[in-house]
Write a protein that holds these residues in place. Structure first.
Motif, short mmCIF file in Angstrom:
data_model
loop_
_atom_site.label_atom_id
_atom_site.label_comp_id
_atom_site.label_asym_id
_atom_site.label_seq_id
_atom_site.Cartn_x
_atom_site.Cartn_y
_atom_site.Cartn_z
N LEU A 116 -3.58 -17.59 -13.18
CA LEU A 116 -3.55 -18.66 -12.17
C LEU A 116 -2.90 -18.17 -10.89
N ILE A 117 -3.42 -18.63 -9.78
CA ILE A 117 -2.81 -18.43 -8.47
C ILE A 117 -2.51 -19.80 -7.90
N ILE A 118 -1.25 -20.11 -7.74
CA ILE A 118 -0.85 -21.38 -7.13
C ILE A 118 -0.31 -21.08 -5.73
N VAL A 119 -0.89 -21.74 -4.74
CA VAL A 119 -0.47 -21.53 -3.35
C VAL A 119 0.16 -22.82 -2.84
N LYS A 120 1.40 -22.72 -2.46
CA LYS A 120 2.15 -23.88 -1.97
C LYS A 120 1.83 -24.13 -0.50
N ASP A 121 1.48 -25.36 -0.18
CA ASP A 121 1.27 -25.76 1.21
C ASP A 121 2.48 -25.32 2.04
N PRO A 122 2.27 -24.51 3.09
CA PRO A 122 3.41 -24.02 3.88
C PRO A 122 4.22 -25.12 4.54
N ASP A 123 3.66 -26.32 4.64
CA ASP A 123 4.39 -27.44 5.22
C ASP A 123 5.18 -28.24 4.19
N LEU A 124 5.03 -27.88 2.90
CA LEU A 124 5.70 -28.60 1.83
C LEU A 124 7.13 -28.08 1.69
N LYS A 125 8.12 -28.96 1.82
CA LYS A 125 9.52 -28.55 1.83
C LYS A 125 10.12 -28.47 0.42
N GLU A 126 9.70 -29.35 -0.48
CA GLU A 126 10.30 -29.37 -1.81
C GLU A 126 9.87 -28.16 -2.63
N ASP A 127 10.71 -27.78 -3.60
CA ASP A 127 10.37 -26.70 -4.52
C ASP A 127 9.28 -27.17 -5.48
N LEU A 128 8.41 -26.25 -5.86
CA LEU A 128 7.36 -26.59 -6.82
C LEU A 128 7.93 -26.71 -8.23
N LYS A 129 7.39 -27.65 -8.96
CA LYS A 129 7.73 -27.81 -10.38
C LYS A 129 6.49 -27.45 -11.19
N VAL A 130 6.56 -26.30 -11.86
CA VAL A 130 5.45 -25.80 -12.66
C VAL A 130 5.93 -25.56 -14.08
N PRO A 131 5.33 -26.21 -15.08
CA PRO A 131 5.79 -26.05 -16.46
C PRO A 131 5.52 -24.63 -16.98
N GLU A 132 6.18 -24.27 -18.06
CA GLU A 132 5.99 -22.96 -18.67
C GLU A 132 4.70 -22.93 -19.48
N GLY A 133 4.33 -21.72 -19.88
CA GLY A 133 3.15 -21.57 -20.73
C GLY A 133 1.91 -21.14 -19.98
N PHE A 134 2.09 -20.62 -18.75
CA PHE A 134 0.94 -20.19 -17.95
C PHE A 134 1.17 -18.78 -17.40
N ASP A 135 0.09 -18.03 -17.26
CA ASP A 135 0.12 -16.74 -16.58
C ASP A 135 -0.15 -17.02 -15.11
N VAL A 136 0.92 -17.15 -14.33
CA VAL A 136 0.77 -17.68 -12.98
C VAL A 136 1.56 -16.88 -11.96
N ASN A 137 0.97 -16.71 -10.78
CA ASN A 137 1.67 -16.21 -9.60
C ASN A 137 1.70 -17.32 -8.57
N ILE A 138 2.88 -17.56 -8.02
CA ILE A 138 3.07 -18.61 -7.02
C ILE A 138 3.31 -17.97 -5.66
N TYR A 139 2.59 -18.44 -4.67
CA TYR A 139 2.70 -17.89 -3.32
C TYR A 139 3.17 -18.99 -2.36
N THR A 140 4.06 -18.62 -1.47
CA THR A 140 4.66 -19.57 -0.53
C THR A 140 4.41 -19.10 0.91
N LYS A 141 4.99 -19.84 1.83
CA LYS A 141 4.84 -19.51 3.25
C LYS A 141 5.30 -18.09 3.56
N ALA A 142 6.36 -17.65 2.88
CA ALA A 142 6.86 -16.29 3.12
C ALA A 142 5.79 -15.25 2.80
N ASP A 143 5.04 -15.46 1.72
CA ASP A 143 3.98 -14.52 1.36
C ASP A 143 2.85 -14.56 2.39
N MET A 144 2.52 -15.76 2.85
CA MET A 144 1.46 -15.88 3.85
C MET A 144 1.87 -15.22 5.16
#
Length: 428
Positions: A116-144
């Motif tokens: 999974l690739i989860i991309v956080k809206d760069p305008d979203l201020k709150e931290d993402l809440k993602v449950p365990e049990g997934f093969d996931v990479n999360i990308y934020t404004k810093a990555d963009m």
């Protein structure tokens, strides 16, 4: 390739219509077996059709010449099962809301075995809440910002467009993208729909854009080509884009939803069809799958409306990009499918308020559609990147003078292609 006496190879493609004559021979557009041989037009497909007639004189002639066919399947019902390896797939989720717990848990039986690739809206201020049990990479404004720079991050990846960053950094052949306000749907028998599996089947099985099959997708179980469908076209072409649909809150525009606030889609139509060549469609980015290797750069965040909001009613980037993608698919002779799979779309936003923001896009579409209906791409454009660059030039020239938003879209298309090339070179 069929051979005569094991020596001379007969090559060449022959488009044909099966017809019977009264001269005890089977002809294909006026060509008998001897004529076909003399013309050097005999290939496996035509030979199989001659053999399939069962005519003694035809079979005898083939035996006399010692023609040896290579046995290959012709009809889709005889073809191998279409399948995709899990490691060739990325699931891209654009996170416009911070708490993805219920969304992820609902999809877990379907997507947990994929990357999974989860991309956080760069305008979203709150931290993402993602449950365990997934093969996931999360990308934020810093990555963009690191990949595109802060200016392009704001321009290209804000709101629902954050998903395009996932398309950019994925290295897999297939990408499945689902909005975070959608849940797995149930079919007309009450069984949960595996949207990922259906998208992958749509993409792995050929498309038929050049000749419409009235039984829709002939490669589905229980279906086939109808009488009169040309045998020479039954192999189909690569399917590059699969556009799924929605139950509950369909992807209607703001004016329609505002006039019919209680309308919900409860019709589950068990069908997949290829959109014919030269026919445009308003692609919705809510529930799609695509072949990234073939079409990837054609799905881009281009058209940005003034005052664009955070709800689907308030955006047009996917519709505009979808028209570009369809024109590109037609030019490259690859296919686009629509229909299954469905997702269950939850309610979010106010259509009346969104109408104030989307109305600009509604008006722009009236100018965009005639343009895309008449786009001509040069034969030298042989990749999606080539086509996108050419379309951007034509948008700048023909639509730019009508509205500044088109000129900005054309510039964004070039910036996107440059980013795509940069991402590709960094991974090689």
């Amino acid at each position: 390739m069929a051979t005569v006496d094991g020596r001379n190879k007969c090559t060449g493609k022959l488009k044909f219509i099966l017809s019977y004559t009264i001269n005890k021979q089977i002809l294909f557009q006026g060509m008998s077996v001897p004529r076909t041989l003399r013309a050097g037009k005999l290939n496996e497909k035509i030979l199989q059709l001659f053999i399939a007639t069962g005519k003694d004189e035809v079979l005898s002639f083939i035996r006399e010449l010692n023609i040896h066919p290579v046995i290959t399947p012709v009809l889709p019902t005889q073809m191998a099962q279409f399948s995709v390896k899990d490691e060739d797939v990325d699931i891209v989720i654009g996170a416009v809301q911070s708490d993805l717990t219920s969304f992820m848990n609902a999809w877990k039986p379907i997507i947990s075995r994929f990357h999974l690739i989860i991309v956080k809206d760069p305008d979203l201020k709150e931290d993402l809440k993602v449950p365990e049990g997934f093969d996931v990479n999360i990308y934020t404004k810093a990555d963009m910002d690191q990949v595109a720079g802060s200016a392009l991050t704001s321009q290209l990846f804000s709101g629902f467009s954050c998903r395009y960053f996932g398309y950019l950094i994925s290295k897999k052949k297939y990408v499945i993208s689902i909005d975070d306000d959608c849940l797995p749907a149930k079919d007309d028998k009450g069984f949960q729909v595996d949207a990922v599996a259906q998208h992958l089947f749509n993409l792995a099985a050929p498309a038929t854009p050049l000749f419409f099959n009235t039984l829709y997708d002939p490669y589905r179980k229980g279906a086939d080509f109808v009488r009169g469908y040309p045998f020479s076209m039954r192999e189909g072409v690569t399917c590059a884009l699969s556009c799924g649909l929605w139950l509950n809150l369909a992807d209607l525009d703001a004016p329609t939803q505002a006039l019919k606030p209680e309308q919900r889609n409860s019709r589950y139509v068990d069908a997949v069809l290829t959109i014919p060549a030269k026919a445009l469609m308003p692609m919705s980015g809510i529930n799609i799958g695509f072949n990234r290797e073939v079409l990837g750069p054609a799905l881009f965040p281009g058209l940005k409306l003034a005052g664009e909001g955070k709800f689907r009613w308030e955006t047009m980037e996917d519709v505009f990009g979808g028209m570009c993608a369809k024109v590109i698919c037609d030019h490259l002779k690859i296919g686009v499918k629509t229909g299954l799979p469905y997702v269950w779309r939850q309610e979010r936003g106010d259509a009346v308020q969104s109408l104030k923001k989307e109305w600009e896009g509604v008006k722009l579409m009236e100018e965009v559609i005639p343009f895309f209906q008449n786009v001509k791409l040069p034969v030298e454009a042989v990749t999606a990147e080539d086509c996108l660059v050419e379309i951007s030039k034509q948008i700048k020239e023909k639509l730019g003078p009508l509205n500044d938003v088109f000129g900005q879209a054309a510039d964004a298309m070039i910036q996107w292609v440059n980013l795509w090339r940069k991402a590709g070179s960094s991974s090689s």
